[in-house]
Scaffold this active site. Structure first.
Site: not given
Ligand code: 25A
Ligand code: L14
Length: 331
Positions: A12, A41, A130, A157, A237
């Site tokens: 997600t 999620s 990246c 970046q 970037h």
């Molecule tokens: O950002 P990270 O921490 O690197 O995490 C990246 C991914 O890793 C998953 C996480 O799933 C996310 O998919 N992840 C993290 N920890 C995990 C674990 N322990 C894990 N998976 C498995 N086990 P997630 O379920 O944690 O997050 C998914 C949703 O939660 C939002 N979110 C994430 N970190 C948050 C948070 N919300 C609040 N605080 C935080 N610290 C996350 O939001 C997602 O909805 P988002 O930032 O990914 O997206 C926000 C909105 O934007 C939309 N969207 C996202 N990407 C796109 C998009 N829309 C269009 N195009 C895109 N490319 C989403 O629909 C959402 O509404």
């Molecule tokens: O190590 O632009 O893959 O914030 C990727 C995103 C490091 C930071 C990594 C950014 C991250 C980077």
């Protein structure tokens, strides 16, 4: 081509959603498909190839079912815990986090540069940072040609590297609102600060570029330095790269090597104001290089300007290319 059971972990997120797009575009040979994320999620629906998939919570039991390859983009702590569990179940993990990149047991791969390293994987393959990936695509053909002696990176970046929160900080900042993700406003600003500061005064992003360049090019002692800067750009970037070579050259040889390099597109026509731009690279899978010119201050040096979409070639596309090589090796 053999069809595989594929899981996307962190489906997600910003990179996770792009995985789905890239897998669709490249017609990746999938049999069973799974999307996983955190409990937050779970239950969400994602559309892939016209079909809806329900996001499942990632747990210790997620890999009890037969899965061949898992693409992880769920942050370092999730990868630290779950990538070894997946690997023990016979899954090959392609991991986007920084968690495993410098582990000597884990290959760090850019398919255009060191595809052979995939073969010695023990269940985890790391996708480089990246900024490192796009630099490698341009540096490898030059290293083969002339031998690289020293590299100086300066990066510009995009905020998408910091996920949806980074993207929102720029959107909000352009409307005059204060930042939530970055320590200072990013609108109308440049922040010489990406990832955390380390004891040597460098940021971790800078050290990742240095360490990962040496590992991917197989040059343990290569002289590399870096300054990484966040700029108010949404996608792609850009990097200024100064390179010193071991041997002398004619500038035509440089053009020739870059034009022939896989995954690289030369855009270099200053007379018509043509050079790589972040807005042109956004949404593309290639790396773009231009502003190719001799560094007249040293014996054997050049400067180049390298641009790529950091979420595509910098993350999702590179990982899917690695997975494609894995499938090829299975046949
Ligand atoms: O950002 P990270 O921490 O690197 O995490 C990246 C991914 O890793 C998953 C996480 O799933 C996310 O998919 N992840 C993290 N920890 C995990 C674990 N322990 C894990 N998976 C498995 N086990 P997630 O379920 O944690 O997050 C998914 C949703 O939660 C939002 N979110 C994430 N970190 C948050 C948070 N919300 C609040 N605080 C935080 N610290 C996350 O939001 C997602 O909805 P988002 O930032 O990914 O997206 C926000 C909105 O934007 C939309 N969207 C996202 N990407 C796109 C998009 N829309 C269009 N195009 C895109 N490319 C989403 O629909 C959402 O509404
Ligand atoms: O190590 O632009 O893959 O914030 C990727 C995103 C490091 C930071 C990594 C950014 C991250 C980077």
């Amino acid at each position: 081509m053999k069809k595989v059971n594929l899981a996307v972990v962190g489906a997600t997120g910003m990179v996770g959603r792009t995985f789905l797009k890239v897998l669709e575009e490249r017609d990746f040979p999938i049999d069973n498909f799974y999307v996983m994320a955190s409990a937050r999620s779970a239950g969400q629906k994602l559309t892939f190839r016209g079909k809806e998939y329900v996001v499942e919570e990632l747990t210790e039991h997620s890999f009890d079912k037969p899965i061949d390859i898992a693409l992880f983009s769920a942050g370092g702590s999730t990868s630290a815990k779950f990538a070894p569990i997946a690997a023990e179940h016979g899954v090959v993990v392609v991991d986007n986090s920084a968690q495993w990149r410098m582990d000597p047991e884990v290959p760090l791969v850019v398919p255009e540069v060191n595809p052979e390293d995939i073969r010695w994987n023990k269940g985890i393959i790391a996708n480089p940072n990246c900024s490192t990936i796009q630099a490698m695509v341009a540096l490898k053909p030059l290293d083969d040609l002339l031998g690289i002696k020293r590299v100086v990176y300066s990066t510009y970046q995009a905020v998408s590297g910091a996920g949806v929160a980074g993207w929102k900080d720029l959107e909000d900042g352009l409307k005059g609102m204060p930042p939530k993700k970055f320590p200072h406003p990013i609108a109308n600003n440049c922040l010489p600060h990406i990832d955390i500061f380390l004891e040597n005064g460098y940021t971790k992003e800078e050290m990742k570029m240095i360490w990962e360049t040496r590992k991917i090019l197989h040059h343990d002692q290569l002289k590399v330095t870096a300054t990484t800067v966040r700029v108010p750009v949404f996608s792609s970037h850009s990097e200024s790269i100064n390179i010193e070579f071991l041997r002398p050259f004619e500038i035509e040889e440089i053009y020739d090597a870059l034009e022939k390099a896989p995954g690289l597109v030369v855009v270099d026509d200053p007379a018509h104001d043509k050079y790589p731009l972040a807005v042109d690279a956004a949404g593309k899978d290639e790396v773009f290089v231009g502003r190719i010119r001799r560094d007249e201050s040293v014996d054997n040096g050049i400067n180049i300007w390298v641009v790529a979409d950091n979420i595509r070639k910098g993350a999702a596309t590179n990982a899917v290319q690695i997975a494609e090589l894995l499938v090829k090796n299975m046949e």
